[in-house]
Scaffold this active site. Structure first.
Site, PDB file in Angstrom:
ATOM      1  N   CYS A 116      41.414  35.131  35.331  1.00 36.27           N
ATOM      2  CA  CYS A 116      41.810  36.543  35.244  1.00 36.27           C
ATOM      3  C   CYS A 116      40.604  37.488  35.295  1.00 36.27           C
ATOM      4  O   CYS A 116      40.774  38.694  35.476  1.00 36.27           O
ATOM      5  CB  CYS A 116      42.606  36.779  33.971  1.00 36.27           C
ATOM      6  N   HIS A 259      42.362  44.433  32.483  1.00 37.24           N
ATOM      7  CA  HIS A 259      43.207  43.347  32.995  1.00 37.24           C
ATOM      8  C   HIS A 259      44.576  43.463  32.334  1.00 37.24           C
ATOM      9  O   HIS A 259      44.682  43.574  31.107  1.00 37.24           O
ATOM     10  CB  HIS A 259      42.537  42.008  32.676  1.00 37.24           C
ATOM     11  N   ASN A 289      51.372  39.593  34.261  1.00 35.04           N
ATOM     12  CA  ASN A 289      49.960  39.246  34.425  1.00 35.04           C
ATOM     13  C   ASN A 289      49.788  38.529  35.770  1.00 35.04           C
ATOM     14  O   ASN A 289      50.183  37.372  35.912  1.00 35.04           O
ATOM     15  CB  ASN A 289      49.549  38.355  33.250  1.00 35.04           C
TER      16      ASN A 289
END
Ligand code: COA
Length: 336
Positions: A116, A259, A289
């Site tokens: 990520c 993020h 996500n």
């Protein structure tokens, strides 16, 4: 003679998501969950999942083509393509396929894996090539298809993730126009087991007295509480380090672009710096996500709807598996 040090400006962006959108209620048909649990714990309402007629390379191509169009670049003028992904279509690398579809025939292209945090790590990596003077134009892609690796029968993880791709066009400019003002990147492999996609290995006989390994990968395994604690501790810490080093106070930020993992993490970081919530960019309610894609996907949305304007100062932070995390101070330049 040393080459003149240059800066890199963010001059274009683009994004693409799969056609299929899956609501929390739909997920409830598969696992024992419900909309109110998912929304209250994560902020997510739906996510996009790649269908049978789509691929990550195609999504990345669409996002990249939009970024090139915004930047006003011909594909042949791109020197470098870095594709941040942990879930490529081809383990040998997906970036060359994107290069081919774009017709970016003069670019060298490679994948970069930092989960990520991948987009942030790729942005910094591409910028080093631009600053060295060795190339003029780079495309940085963040793209992931975690839907392929999630266990769709594990309600603790499957509700969190989605698929997507985002891209940013970076151009070498005079140092005074530097777009990546500063950055800090971190890794801690000793804590890697709190979020992982491990290999499964079989040891098989090869020829007399020797063996070889064969196998694939498990599904995503996560200790949610450990990852949550990691994020709310490390993200404020790395952001504070960056702001201090650059004599920037939080009030001077136009945007906080984190993020998009979980709304509670975004809120906790914003509260720590007393950044008002209208300055915290968030779209995870629609996408979940999307790993390396979240930051460029969010940036693209906010640039196209006019929220992020040329000259805006953005503090961004990526964090996730590895463990890896980091932060950057960015000036959005936009097309010239
Ligand atoms: N629907 C309904 N109930 C669920 C559920 C779901 N999707 N997932 C877990 N539960 C249940 C658990 O089984 C548990 O039930 P129990 O008490 O009967 O055993 C209960 O909810 C609490 O589980 P817990 O894991 O303690 O929840 P939590 O408050 O820690 O929230 C996360 C879980 C995953 C939302 C949270 O830990 C988190 O956001 N972590 C960070 C994850 C992340 O962002 N990862 C990616 C980083 S890049």
């Amino acid at each position: 003679m040393a080459k003149q040090l240059l800066g890199s400006a963010l001059v274009g962006c683009g994004s693409a998501t799969p056609k299929q959108s899956l609501t929390n209620a739909q997920l409830g048909q598969r696992v024992d969950t419900n909309d109110s649990w998912i929304r209250s714990r994560t902020g997510i309402a739906s996510r996009c999942v790649l269908g049978s007629d789509e691929s990550l390379v195609e999504l990345s191509h669409m996002a990249s083509a939009k970024a090139l169009k915004m930047a006003g670049w011909e594909p042949g003028s791109v020197d470098l393509i870095v594709m941040a992904t942990s879930t490529p279509d081809d383990l040998f690398g997906s970036a060359p396929q994107v290069q081919s579809l774009l017709g970016a025939n003069n670019a060298f292209a490679f994948d970069l894996t930092a989960a990520c945090s991948g987009f942030l790590f790729a942005l910094v990596t591409a910028t080093q090539f631009l600053k060295s003077g060795s190339i003029k134009r780079a495309l940085v892609i963040g793209a992931d298809q975690l839907s392929r690796w999630v266990d769709w029968d594990d309600r603790r993880t499957c509700v969190l993730f989605g698929d997507g791709a985002g891209a940013v066009a970076l151009e070498a400019v005079d140092q005074k126009d530097e777009g990546l003002i500063d950055f800090s990147l971190k890794s801690d492999g000793s804590r890697g087991d709190s979020l992982q996609l491990r290999q499964v290995i079989k040891h098989l006989p090869l020829v007399d007295g020797t063996t070889h390994q064969q196998g694939g990968f498990t599904s995503i395994e996560m200790n949610g509480q450990e990852v949550y604690k990691f994020a709310v501790r490390e993200v404020p810490s790395v952001l504070a380090e960056l702001l201090k080093r650059n004599n920037v106070i939080a009030e001077e930020l136009d945007w906080l672009l984190l993020h998009q993992a979980n709304q509670r993490i975004l809120d906790a970081v914003a509260d720590r710096f007393q950044v008002p919530h209208h300055k915290v960019l968030t779209n995870l309610q629609s996408y979940g996500n999307t790993s390396a894609a979240t930051i460029p996907l969010m940036l693209d949305e906010a640039v196209r709807d006019g929220r992020v304007k040329p000259g805006d100062l953005i503090a961004t932070s990526g964090f996730g598996a590895g463990l890896s995390w980091g932060a950057a101070l960015i000036n959005w330049h936009g097309p010239s």
